[in-house]
Design a protein around this motif. Structure first.
Motif, PDB file in Angstrom:
ATOM      1  N   UNK A 312      48.935  -0.187  11.668  1.00 37.10           N
ATOM      2  CA  UNK A 312      48.200   1.010  11.225  1.00 37.10           C
ATOM      3  C   UNK A 312      47.396   0.652   9.983  1.00 37.10           C
ATOM      4  N   UNK A 313      46.062   0.864  10.029  1.00 35.13           N
ATOM      5  CA  UNK A 313      45.195   0.476   8.928  1.00 35.13           C
ATOM      6  C   UNK A 313      44.615   1.657   8.170  1.00 35.13           C
ATOM      7  N   UNK A 314      45.079   2.856   8.476  1.00 32.97           N
ATOM      8  CA  UNK A 314      44.578   4.048   7.793  1.00 32.97           C
ATOM      9  C   UNK A 314      43.528   4.753   8.621  1.00 32.97           C
ATOM     10  N   UNK A 355      43.565   6.408  14.636  1.00 35.01           N
ATOM     11  CA  UNK A 355      44.638   6.463  13.630  1.00 35.01           C
ATOM     12  C   UNK A 355      45.693   7.498  13.981  1.00 35.01           C
ATOM     13  N   UNK A 356      45.309   8.523  14.738  1.00 30.01           N
ATOM     14  CA  UNK A 356      46.246   9.601  15.080  1.00 30.01           C
ATOM     15  C   UNK A 356      47.084   9.292  16.318  1.00 30.01           C
TER      16      UNK A 356
END
Length: 422
Positions: A312-314, A355-356
């Motif tokens: 996860x990178x934001x 991201x979600x």
């Protein structure tokens, strides 16, 4: 300013090794060209041939239509910016920038030297540092001084040899922006060598991809990304790299190690008759199927696979899917990795997820793939069987038109600034 033409340039050393092999490039007046490729591909040698620091074995080098093969570097009116800055530590910033003007003894009056250095310093935001020594400057400031020295020469072209490789990531980003803006403002022909594809994709009007001394493709960054000519260009350009999957055609489906991919009739035609093809898929062509609306689903193919893990990178996530290729395909991936100066191309697929997305490693996940964008490659020749040359050329033409407009706007702003100052 000047155009630069490379006609079938060859650089062969005493042992017969061709460091540059039959390279032809037309560089327009005011164009920003990037030479990119893995270590040992010949990009720095080619730059040194242009500036005159390497002899040309065969072929012709023309500057503004005039052959300059035998001309000494000082007679080519080209300015070089080196990786190590090549500044004189005992001289002030002012004198470092003024050095090429002092070297041309009697050609420039003291008033003219003062004016040219002051203007260059203002352009590069070095006005407050003119009396400092290079040792007291940051890496970014030292690089600006080196660029200032190139500007005052009023050269026909700038040549950059990996100028940002000694800077940290944040400074590289800042200097990329400054070099790009300066080049547009001055409208000066520029040739820039780098191994960093971020620099290549963000700076260049066109990018020339080299492999083992040979030109693979020269095009706008977008054409290289969307319409690569072969496996090497497709794998070298893009981060994360393009995924390559072995596949066999059955009906209108490509059978791959991670599932069946339904493809268009056009892609079926190019894959017919081939025992195996390599499917090239960029990570962003995937999506979490649960986040794709029904109308969009019809434009691609949905399959189930298990991810080993996610990162996860934001603003996005990367997911990883391993597969077990047969020995022939593994050898092909290993050879491609060596050509790209990489340790290996792991038999895995990288997918970019929103991201979600709630997809996690260790569990089966339903993924959607935009099959309209995938490429098919011949594993023997490396040729991109699905390349649309006309669409690629249109992308580069669009970039050329945008470049001309930006240069015209920059020159207009520069003239307006001079008028206000006077």
């Amino acid at each position: 300013m000047a155009s630069i033409t490379l006609n079938n340039l060859v650089k062969q050393y005493g042992d017969g090794f061709p460091a540059v092999n039959d390279v032809s490039i037309d560089i327009a007046d005011g164009e920003f060209i990037i030479l990119v490729g893995p270590s040992g591909c010949g990009k720095s040698t080619l730059l040194r041939m242009i500036v005159g620091l390497e002899d040309i074995t065969s072929g012709d080098l023309l500057i503004d239509g005039k052959r300059v093969n035998e001309k000494a570097p000082r007679d080519r009116n080209l300015a070089m910016v080196f990786q190590n800055y090549a500044l004189y530590p005992h001289l002030t910033v002012f004198e470092n920038i003024a050095f090429p003007l002092r070297l041309a003894k009697g050609r420039h009056s003291e008033a003219e030297v003062q004016r040219l250095v002051t203007e260059a310093a203002k352009t590069l935001e070095l006005t407050d540092h003119l009396q400092r020594k290079p040792g007291n400057l940051s890496g970014g400031q030292r690089q600006r001084v080196a660029m200032g020295r190139a500007i005052v020469r009023q050269a026909d072209a700038f040549l950059f040899d990996e100028p940002l490789s000694n800077l940290d990531a944040k400074l590289r980003g800042q200097m990329r922006s400054e070099i790009s803006q300066m080049q547009r403002r001055l409208g000066v022909t520029s040739v820039y060598v780098t191994h960093d594809q971020t620099e290549a994709m963000t700076l260049g009007d066109r990018v020339a991809v080299l492999k083992k001394g040979e030109l693979q493709q020269i095009a706008s960054p977008r054409e290289l990304y969307e319409q690569p000519v072969n496996l090497f260009v497709a794998g070298f350009i893009g981060s994360p790299s393009m995924n390559f999957l072995p596949a066999t055609l059955e009906g209108n489906k490509l059978k791959t190690p991670v599932g069946d991919i339904e493809v268009s009739e056009e892609k079926v035609r190019v894959a017919e008759g081939k025992r195996v093809v390599l499917v090239g898929i960029r990570p962003e062509y995937f999506e979490d199927a649960s986040m794709v609306d029904e109308s969009k689903r019809q434009q691609g193919s949905t399959f189930t696979a298990e991810l080993t893990h996610t990162e996860w990178l934001g603003n996005e996530q990367y997911g990883y899917i391993k597969f077990d290729p047969d020995p022939e395909v593994r050898d092909l991936l290993d050879n491609l990795a060596r050509e790209m100066d990489a340790d290996e191309l792991r038999p895995q697929i990288v997918v970019t997820l929103d991201a979600a997305s709630r997809i996690r490693g260790g569990r089966p996940a339903e993924l959607w793939l935009d099959t309209r964008k995938i490429h098919l490659f011949d594993p023997g020749t490396g040729e991109n069987l699905t390349r649309d040359a006309a669409a690629g050329a249109a992308l580069t033409e669009e970039a050329n038109a945008a470049r001309a407009e930006e240069i015209a706007d920059a020159r207009e702003r520069e003239e307006a600034t001079k008028l206000r100052a006077s």
